[in-house]
Write an enzyme that holds these catalytic residues in place. Structure first.
Site, PDB file in Angstrom:
ATOM      1  N   ASP A  21       0.830  -1.207   0.000  1.00  0.00           N
ATOM      2  CA  ASP A  21       0.000   0.000   0.000  1.00  0.00           C
ATOM      3  C   ASP A  21       0.865   1.258   0.000  1.00  0.00           C
ATOM      4  O   ASP A  21       1.989   1.244   0.504  1.00  0.00           O
ATOM      5  CB  ASP A  21      -0.913  -0.026   1.238  1.00  0.00           C
ATOM      6  CG  ASP A  21      -2.090   0.930   1.106  1.00  0.00           C
ATOM      7  OD1 ASP A  21      -2.334   1.440  -0.008  1.00  0.00           O
ATOM      8  OD2 ASP A  21      -2.758   1.171   2.128  1.00  0.00           O
ATOM      9  N   HIS A  38       2.384   3.187  -8.981  1.00  0.00           N
ATOM     10  CA  HIS A  38       2.135   1.745  -9.150  1.00  0.00           C
ATOM     11  C   HIS A  38       3.288   1.096  -9.916  1.00  0.00           C
ATOM     12  O   HIS A  38       3.692  -0.024  -9.609  1.00  0.00           O
ATOM     13  CB  HIS A  38       0.813   1.507  -9.893  1.00  0.00           C
ATOM     14  CG  HIS A  38      -0.393   1.944  -9.107  1.00  0.00           C
ATOM     15  ND1 HIS A  38      -0.587   1.600  -7.799  1.00  0.00           N
ATOM     16  CD2 HIS A  38      -1.466   2.697  -9.447  1.00  0.00           C
ATOM     17  CE1 HIS A  38      -1.735   2.113  -7.363  1.00  0.00           C
ATOM     18  NE2 HIS A  38      -2.285   2.786  -8.359  1.00  0.00           N
ATOM     19  N   LEU A 132      10.322 -21.368  -3.910  1.00  0.00           N
ATOM     20  CA  LEU A 132       9.466 -20.354  -3.279  1.00  0.00           C
ATOM     21  C   LEU A 132       8.133 -20.332  -4.019  1.00  0.00           C
ATOM     22  O   LEU A 132       8.113 -20.379  -5.248  1.00  0.00           O
ATOM     23  CB  LEU A 132      10.121 -18.962  -3.389  1.00  0.00           C
ATOM     24  CG  LEU A 132       9.249 -17.780  -2.937  1.00  0.00           C
ATOM     25  CD1 LEU A 132       9.227 -17.669  -1.415  1.00  0.00           C
ATOM     26  CD2 LEU A 132       9.756 -16.462  -3.526  1.00  0.00           C
TER      27      LEU A 132
HETATM   28  C1  IPE Z   1      -5.507  -2.664  -0.243  1.00  0.00           C
HETATM   29  O1  IPE Z   1      -5.185  -1.335  -0.384  1.00  0.00           O
HETATM   30  C2  IPE Z   1      -5.433  -3.367  -1.559  1.00  0.00           C
HETATM   31  C3  IPE Z   1      -4.101  -3.540  -2.114  1.00  0.00           C
HETATM   32  C4  IPE Z   1      -2.971  -3.160  -1.582  1.00  0.00           C
HETATM   33  C5  IPE Z   1      -4.058  -4.217  -3.371  1.00  0.00           C
HETATM   34  P1  IPE Z   1      -6.288  -0.188  -0.582  1.00  0.00           P
HETATM   35  O2  IPE Z   1      -5.522   1.070  -0.646  1.00  0.00           O
HETATM   36  O3  IPE Z   1      -7.183  -0.522  -1.705  1.00  0.00           O
HETATM   37  O4  IPE Z   1      -7.112  -0.312   0.783  1.00  0.00           O
HETATM   38  P2  IPE Z   1      -7.989   0.785   1.541  1.00  0.00           P
HETATM   39  O5  IPE Z   1      -9.009   1.269   0.576  1.00  0.00           O
HETATM   40  O6  IPE Z   1      -7.064   1.865   1.976  1.00  0.00           O
HETATM   41  O7  IPE Z   1      -8.550   0.016   2.710  1.00  0.00           O
HETATM   42  C1  IPE Z   2      -1.642   0.232  -3.294  1.00  0.00           C
HETATM   43  O1  IPE Z   2      -1.429   1.594  -3.429  1.00  0.00           O
HETATM   44  C2  IPE Z   2      -1.852  -0.446  -4.622  1.00  0.00           C
HETATM   45  C3  IPE Z   2      -3.259  -0.755  -4.907  1.00  0.00           C
HETATM   46  C4  IPE Z   2      -4.239  -0.687  -4.066  1.00  0.00           C
HETATM   47  C5  IPE Z   2      -3.567  -1.184  -6.257  1.00  0.00           C
HETATM   48  P1  IPE Z   2      -2.596   2.650  -3.401  1.00  0.00           P
HETATM   49  O2  IPE Z   2      -3.001   2.961  -4.798  1.00  0.00           O
HETATM   50  O3  IPE Z   2      -3.711   2.193  -2.517  1.00  0.00           O
HETATM   51  O4  IPE Z   2      -1.875   3.898  -2.761  1.00  0.00           O
HETATM   52  P2  IPE Z   2      -2.481   4.963  -1.765  1.00  0.00           P
HETATM   53  O5  IPE Z   2      -3.086   4.209  -0.613  1.00  0.00           O
HETATM   54  O6  IPE Z   2      -3.511   5.742  -2.526  1.00  0.00           O
HETATM   55  O7  IPE Z   2      -1.309   5.790  -1.346  1.00  0.00           O
HETATM   56 MG    MG Z   3      -4.124   2.434  -0.553  1.00  0.00          MG
END
Ligand code: IPE
Ligand code: IPE
Ligand code: MG
Length: 239
Positions: A21, A38, A132
């Site tokens: 995240d 990303h 792995l």
């Molecule tokens: C969780 O992150 C999903 C992934 C890392 C793929 P999100 O950014 O989508 O989660 P919330 O919305 O903050 O809970």
């Molecule tokens: C995690 O990064 C990746 C996915 C959920 C696909 P985010 O896109 O949720 O990044 P933030 O939380 O907005 O910083």
């Molecule tokens: Mg996020």
């Protein structure tokens, strides 16, 4: 640094699961579009995989796209699909050479035929590798996983008393893998966001403020180190 891998006698997790995240915030801090975050968030995966191999952690699961992430703007969703496609193109050969078995957790519904075939190719190619297991949770949701498992059992005609915890576990996307011992979440958040909610019932949890694209082997080792110091009780009175 005290972690030396399995040879040190330190208790090692058999399965580490990471909620990757913070990509969006990483990009915003740099004035870049979210997709740049990303993309940057795929660059460090190779080194984390290598660290797992070095530490003899046999299973790593990465949460890349949740069933709820479809609610993001379609540009971002399409970008995430393209990034998975590029990741498979770029990394599959080297993962295969390292003895990594790739698994996909989640649904392929809603994903283009082209990308489905690519995922299937990578999974098939690496099927017999044993060093792995790298499971990519893409279009994965824990609730959907449980519903699918129960539906499978019901469709097999099992009577209610045969729908046991063991039967459900075996029919989840992670069937055959150990439950995660350790769940890591980056970017300072403290929630599961529908990730492995059944499997993580007794997982140790570790969160770091580091944003995913900045996550490095040293952070992974910190988490493993902290895990080794935790006392796991599983509802009992401890070790
Ligand atoms: C969780 O992150 C999903 C992934 C890392 C793929 P999100 O950014 O989508 O989660 P919330 O919305 O903050 O809970
Ligand atoms: C995690 O990064 C990746 C996915 C959920 C696909 P985010 O896109 O949720 O990044 P933030 O939380 O907005 O910083
Ligand atoms: Mg996020």
């Amino acid at each position: 640094m005290t972690v030396q891998g399995a040879s040190s006698g330190q208790r090692m997790p058999q399965h580490v699961a990471i909620i990757m995240d913070g990509n969006g915030r990483w990009a915003r801090q740099r004035g870049l579009p979210r997709l740049a975050g990303h993309r940057a968030g795929t660059e460090n995966i190779r080194s984390i995989v290598t660290t797992c191999v070095d530490l003899h952690v046999p299973c790593l699961t990465l949460y890349a796209f949740s069933t709820e992430n479809w609610s993001r703007p379609s540009r971002e969703v399409q970008g995430l699909m393209a990034i998975l496609s590029d990741f498979i193109d770029r990394e599959t050969r080297s993962l295969h050479e390292q003895g990594v078995h790739l698994r996909h957790l989640g649904s392929l519904e809603g994903i283009s035929e082209y990308l489905k075939r690519k995922v299937q190719y990578a999974v098939d190619l690496t099927r017999d590798n044993t060093r792995l297991t790298l499971a990519i949770a893409f279009n994965y949701g824990g609730r959907m996983d449980i519903v699918n498992a129960v539906q499978t059992l019901v469709a097999q005609g099992l009577p209610p008393d045969a729908i046991t915890e063991q039967a459900i576990s075996a029919n989840l996307a992670t069937g055959g893998l150990p439950d995660p011992d350790l769940v890591i979440r980056t970017s300072g958040e403290w929630r599961l966001s529908n990730f492995l909610i059944w499997q993580a019932a007794y997982s140790e949890y570790w969160s770091t403020p580091v944003l995913w694209p900045d996550f490095r082997p040293e952070h992974f080792r910190q988490a493993i180190d902290e895990y080794a110091r935790r006392e796991r009780r599983f509802g009992g009175l401890g070790e």
